[in-house]
Design an enzyme around this catalytic site. Structure first.
Site, PDB file in Angstrom:
ATOM      1  N   HIS A 164    -102.978   8.713  16.208  1.00  0.00           N
ATOM      2  CA  HIS A 164    -103.567   8.605  14.862  1.00  0.00           C
ATOM      3  C   HIS A 164    -103.432   7.227  14.202  1.00  0.00           C
ATOM      4  O   HIS A 164    -103.465   7.103  12.991  1.00  0.00           O
ATOM      5  CB  HIS A 164    -102.965   9.672  13.932  1.00  0.00           C
ATOM      6  CG  HIS A 164    -103.136  11.060  14.441  1.00  0.00           C
ATOM      7  ND1 HIS A 164    -102.318  12.104  14.069  1.00  0.00           N
ATOM      8  CD2 HIS A 164    -104.039  11.574  15.318  1.00  0.00           C
ATOM      9  CE1 HIS A 164    -102.698  13.203  14.705  1.00  0.00           C
ATOM     10  NE2 HIS A 164    -103.739  12.901  15.464  1.00  0.00           N
ATOM     11  N   HIS A 203     -94.296  10.793  18.061  1.00  0.00           N
ATOM     12  CA  HIS A 203     -95.671  10.622  17.574  1.00  0.00           C
ATOM     13  C   HIS A 203     -96.242   9.310  18.112  1.00  0.00           C
ATOM     14  O   HIS A 203     -95.789   8.230  17.752  1.00  0.00           O
ATOM     15  CB  HIS A 203     -95.674  10.614  16.045  1.00  0.00           C
ATOM     16  CG  HIS A 203     -97.032  10.782  15.432  1.00  0.00           C
ATOM     17  ND1 HIS A 203     -98.067   9.904  15.665  1.00  0.00           N
ATOM     18  CD2 HIS A 203     -97.542  11.725  14.603  1.00  0.00           C
ATOM     19  CE1 HIS A 203     -99.137  10.302  14.997  1.00  0.00           C
ATOM     20  NE2 HIS A 203     -98.843  11.414  14.350  1.00  0.00           N
ATOM     21  N   TYR A 231    -100.832   5.196  14.144  1.00  0.00           N
ATOM     22  CA  TYR A 231     -99.499   4.784  13.734  1.00  0.00           C
ATOM     23  C   TYR A 231     -98.931   3.796  14.760  1.00  0.00           C
ATOM     24  O   TYR A 231     -99.626   3.350  15.663  1.00  0.00           O
ATOM     25  CB  TYR A 231     -98.603   6.005  13.530  1.00  0.00           C
ATOM     26  CG  TYR A 231     -98.980   6.840  12.329  1.00  0.00           C
ATOM     27  CD1 TYR A 231     -99.183   6.255  11.084  1.00  0.00           C
ATOM     28  CD2 TYR A 231     -99.147   8.223  12.438  1.00  0.00           C
ATOM     29  CE1 TYR A 231     -99.535   7.023   9.976  1.00  0.00           C
ATOM     30  CE2 TYR A 231     -99.500   8.993  11.330  1.00  0.00           C
ATOM     31  CZ  TYR A 231     -99.688   8.385  10.105  1.00  0.00           C
ATOM     32  OH  TYR A 231    -100.032   9.143   9.016  1.00  0.00           O
TER      33      TYR A 231
END
Length: 372
Positions: free
Chosen positions: A174, A171, A176
């Site tokens: 977004h 990931h 993060y």
């Protein structure tokens, strides 16, 4: 709602060792149902049902690497430790028994704000001790912290392969941790992990990918999720032009990423309409064009409104698949991720394959309250 010919969604797809029966991907969606970080029987059954419903590739909810304060809610599952990994072994075995393929999504949530009163024991960490531009939170990572984090991502990926998962998704979107390194507003570092250009700020992500590639070997596919938008600011953009997008994403592909999962709120919206018009390539389309990598698109598939409505507790009615079929036919991207609709309709993919459009469900926000 019109009934398009959707057979193109059910063509096989393969990359490295991964072979999929169709182009439909279950998007990763945080569920918060893993007490003490351990996925249980309810999680196993939840993912098995989506495999039985003909989803080609399941991407798990975000799972955290072995790093202090790497999750922003106590219900998010670990992807480390004997108990959690045993739980994930049950999940992947159940998915395989149902004919599915699956990847864990591994992440570190960085300095993002917490959604309840839970706080970790360790201070949150990020490139420069910022949650968003000007919003101080936690501590700036040392180079030792960065090296340990890179190693933790590699270890999680190696565990995914050892447990029998078919691929792994990192990931990097977004707002993060990895995305906080990409974002100029949250990466103010003056060492080799910062800098004025996106190519310089991509170093951290590239080191993670290189370490993961080394850990899993040459044939295990690596997916990486990226996004222009951040949960801290829906309007922010990492890349304002295709050239900057290439500087951002090509180093990740060169480091070992096979598939770029490009998150946007509405898949049909053009990324650079000033270049190719209102029906131009979306984020995944441009990512594929500038890097040559395979891509996954995502964003409000099968629904009338976007994911921000879900954050506000709103549902959505089913939408036509015409635009999706059109873009798949022009090979704009390779795979399509489906999110909220699969929470309320586990058999969505099977229904589309059979042409049972009248039986398709929309998104009911009540689905967020349980694993169904």
């Amino acid at each position: 709602m019109s009934n398009p010919e959707t057979s193109i969604l059910f063509r096989p797809f393969s990359i490295r060792s991964l072979e999929l029966k169709n182009r439909i991907v279950m998007a990763p969606m945080t569920r918060l149902f893993s007490p003490e970080g351990i996925p249980g029987e309810a999680s196993t059954a939840y993912y098995r049902r989506r495999a039985e419903g003909r989803v080609g590739l399941i991407l798990s909810e975000g799972t955290v690497i072995d790093r202090p304060a790497s999750r922003n809610d106590s219900g998010i599952p670990f992807f480390h430790g004997e108990a959690a990994l045993a739980g994930w072994k049950n999940v992947i075995d159940a998915v395989h028994n149902a004919g599915g393929r699956m990847a864990p999504q591994i992440w570190h949530t960085g300095a993002t704000r917490y959604i309840n009163d839970w706080e970790p024991d360790a201070p949150v960490e990020s490139p420069s001790g910022l949650d968003s531009p000007g919003d101080l939170r936690g501590v700036a990572m040392s180079e030792e912290d960065i090296a340990d984090t890179v190693a933790a991502f590699a270890k999680a990926a190696a565990d995914a392969k050892r447990l029998g998962f078919d691929t792994v998704e990192i990931h990097g979107a977004h707002g993060y941790l990895i995305d906080q390194f990409f974002w100029s507003g949250t990466n103010l570092r003056t060492d080799r992990y910062g800098g004025p250009t996106i190519k310089e700020r991509s170093r951290f992500a590239s080191e993670i990918v290189s370490a993961v590639r080394h850990a899993v070997g040459p044939e295990f596919p690596i997916i990486m999720r990226v996004s222009q938008w951040k949960q801290q600011d829906y309007g922010v953009r990492v890349a304002e032009t295709p050239a900057v997008m290439e500087d951002w994403l090509l180093p990740l592909v060169e480091a070992g990423v096979d598939v770029l999962h490009c998150s946007q709120r509405r898949f049909w919206e053009p990324e650079f309409p000033e270049i190719d018009g209102e029906n131009g390539l979306n984020c995944a389309g441009w990512a594929k064009k500038v890097t040559g990598a395979a891509t996954i698109s995502v964003g409000s598939v099968g629904l009338e409104n976007d994911v921000t409505n879900a954050f506000a507790g709103k549902g959505s009615t089913p939408a036509s698949l015409d635009r999706l079929v059109e873009r798949m036919e022009r090979e704009e991207f390779d795979l399509i991720a489906v999110g909220r609709v699969l929470l309320s309709d586990k058999d969505w993919a099977a229904k589309v394959e059979k042409g049972d459009y009248a039986d398709l469900k929309g998104f009911n926000p009540a689905s967020l309250a349980e694993l169904v």
